[in-house]
Design a protein around this motif. Sequence first.
Motif, short mmCIF file in Angstrom:
data_model
loop_
_atom_site.label_atom_id
_atom_site.label_comp_id
_atom_site.label_asym_id
_atom_site.label_seq_id
_atom_site.Cartn_x
_atom_site.Cartn_y
_atom_site.Cartn_z
N ALA A 187 3.39 -15.22 9.11
CA ALA A 187 4.32 -16.18 8.50
C ALA A 187 3.59 -17.16 7.58
CB ALA A 187 5.06 -16.93 9.60
N LYS A 188 2.40 -17.59 8.01
CA LYS A 188 1.61 -18.50 7.17
C LYS A 188 1.23 -17.82 5.87
CE LYS A 188 -0.68 -22.28 6.28
NZ LYS A 188 0.05 -23.55 5.98
N LEU A 189 0.82 -16.58 5.94
CA LEU A 189 0.44 -15.85 4.74
C LEU A 189 1.63 -15.66 3.81
CD1 LEU A 189 -1.87 -13.16 6.39
CD2 LEU A 189 -2.60 -14.92 4.77
N ARG A 190 2.80 -15.37 4.37
CA ARG A 190 3.99 -15.24 3.53
C ARG A 190 4.27 -16.53 2.78
NH1 ARG A 190 6.68 -12.98 8.25
NH2 ARG A 190 6.57 -10.71 8.21
N GLY A 191 4.10 -17.64 3.48
CA GLY A 191 4.34 -18.92 2.83
C GLY A 191 3.35 -19.22 1.72
N MET A 192 2.15 -18.63 1.79
CA MET A 192 1.12 -18.91 0.81
C MET A 192 1.10 -17.91 -0.35
SD MET A 192 -2.08 -20.16 3.17
CE MET A 192 -3.05 -20.68 1.73
N ILE A 193 1.31 -16.61 -0.05
CA ILE A 193 1.17 -15.61 -1.11
C ILE A 193 2.42 -14.78 -1.33
CG2 ILE A 193 -1.32 -15.47 -0.71
CD1 ILE A 193 -0.88 -12.76 0.64
N GLY A 194 3.47 -15.03 -0.55
CA GLY A 194 4.72 -14.33 -0.78
C GLY A 194 4.81 -12.99 -0.08
N PRO A 195 5.68 -12.10 -0.59
CA PRO A 195 5.97 -10.83 0.08
C PRO A 195 4.76 -9.92 0.27
CG PRO A 195 7.63 -11.29 -1.60
CD PRO A 195 6.54 -12.31 -1.77
N SER A 196 3.73 -10.07 -0.56
CA SER A 196 2.56 -9.20 -0.40
C SER A 196 1.87 -9.42 0.95
CB SER A 196 1.56 -9.41 -1.53
OG SER A 196 1.00 -10.71 -1.51
N ALA A 197 2.17 -10.54 1.60
CA ALA A 197 1.61 -10.79 2.93
C ALA A 197 2.04 -9.72 3.93
CB ALA A 197 2.04 -12.17 3.43
N ASN A 198 3.18 -9.08 3.66
CA ASN A 198 3.64 -8.03 4.57
C ASN A 198 2.73 -6.81 4.54
OD1 ASN A 198 5.92 -9.51 5.38
ND2 ASN A 198 7.04 -8.85 3.56
N GLU A 199 1.92 -6.68 3.50
CA GLU A 199 1.01 -5.55 3.36
C GLU A 199 -0.42 -5.89 3.78
OE1 GLU A 199 1.30 -3.95 -0.61
OE2 GLU A 199 3.39 -4.58 -0.74
N MET A 200 -0.70 -7.17 4.01
CA MET A 200 -2.06 -7.59 4.35
C MET A 200 -2.36 -7.30 5.82
SD MET A 200 -3.95 -11.20 3.54
CE MET A 200 -3.83 -10.90 1.77
N ARG A 201 -3.53 -6.70 6.06
CA ARG A 201 -3.88 -6.37 7.43
C ARG A 201 -4.42 -7.59 8.17
NH1 ARG A 201 -6.68 -0.44 6.54
NH2 ARG A 201 -7.96 -1.58 5.05
N ILE A 202 -4.00 -7.72 9.41
CA ILE A 202 -4.50 -8.76 10.30
C ILE A 202 -5.11 -8.07 11.51
CG2 ILE A 202 -3.97 -10.83 11.64
CD1 ILE A 202 -1.49 -11.24 9.90
N LEU A 203 -6.41 -8.24 11.68
CA LEU A 203 -7.13 -7.63 12.78
C LEU A 203 -7.21 -8.59 13.96
CD1 LEU A 203 -10.22 -6.20 10.83
CD2 LEU A 203 -7.91 -5.25 10.98
N TYR A 204 -7.34 -8.01 15.14
CA TYR A 204 -7.67 -8.83 16.32
C TYR A 204 -9.13 -8.59 16.67
CZ TYR A 204 -8.50 -10.47 20.94
OH TYR A 204 -9.08 -11.13 21.98
N GLY A 205 -9.85 -9.64 17.04
CA GLY A 205 -11.23 -9.51 17.48
C GLY A 205 -11.49 -10.38 18.69
#
Length: 251
Positions: A187-205
């Motif tokens: 949600a934070k990424l969507r607020g910053m860069i828009g719809p392309s955030a839906n394609e950005m990978r978020i890993l868990y470590g």
Amino acid sequence: MRRKLVAGNWKMHGMRPHLREIDAIAAAARAHPQVDALLCVPYTLIAAAADIAPDFTIGAQDVHESDQGAHTGDISAPMLVEAGAKVVIVGHSERRADHAETSHHTWAKAAAARRHGLNVILCCGETEAEHDAGRAERIVQSQIEKSLPDGAAPDWLTIAYEPRWAIGTGKTPTLDEIATMHAILRAKLRGMIGPSANEMRILYGGSVSGANAASILAVDDVDGALVGGASLTAAKFVPIIEAAAQIATGD
């Protein structure tokens, strides 16, 4: 659908005899083309690793924000590219804790890496004290807000959520906690860069292993793993790649 990414971080481990592990891991990655895999190794191994596994992605664990200069002990993005690195980790919690690096440093390093065509894994995560105080959400949102470089896009930037208290401790958040934090980051990424955030990978470590990888990687918005100790040998790292492949194929 976002492709799963399994990224290994060797930290300050690995000598030339360990190249055989990289060769074995690269072979496993070739056997599972439905997922992406890479290793971020010590600077001293980048060139040799890139030579023995030219079709496998080798990365670095840090980069300086300047291209050159009087920065004893540091390494620049052009140097990493020349050595054969394709990706670099920035903002890792161990850099933040041990070297007093701030989110501004992370932002500058990510920008430097991008200028020279390196892909970036940008880390965020809270300490145990911050987690226990109920401040985890605020901390990671602030880190992303201050660290995200201009022009952030899913074709070169990946986010890694690593709760600091879970790194190398054997502790892991619950699956619900992981899902909640990844949803907050999305949600934070969507607020910053828009719809392309839906394609950005978020890993868990954080203490990812062959035993828990399948359950963690099946969580919503978890697009892969950033793996520390379990990435040092093929015997421990390959099962994580296999778990990601099984999810990708629906097995």
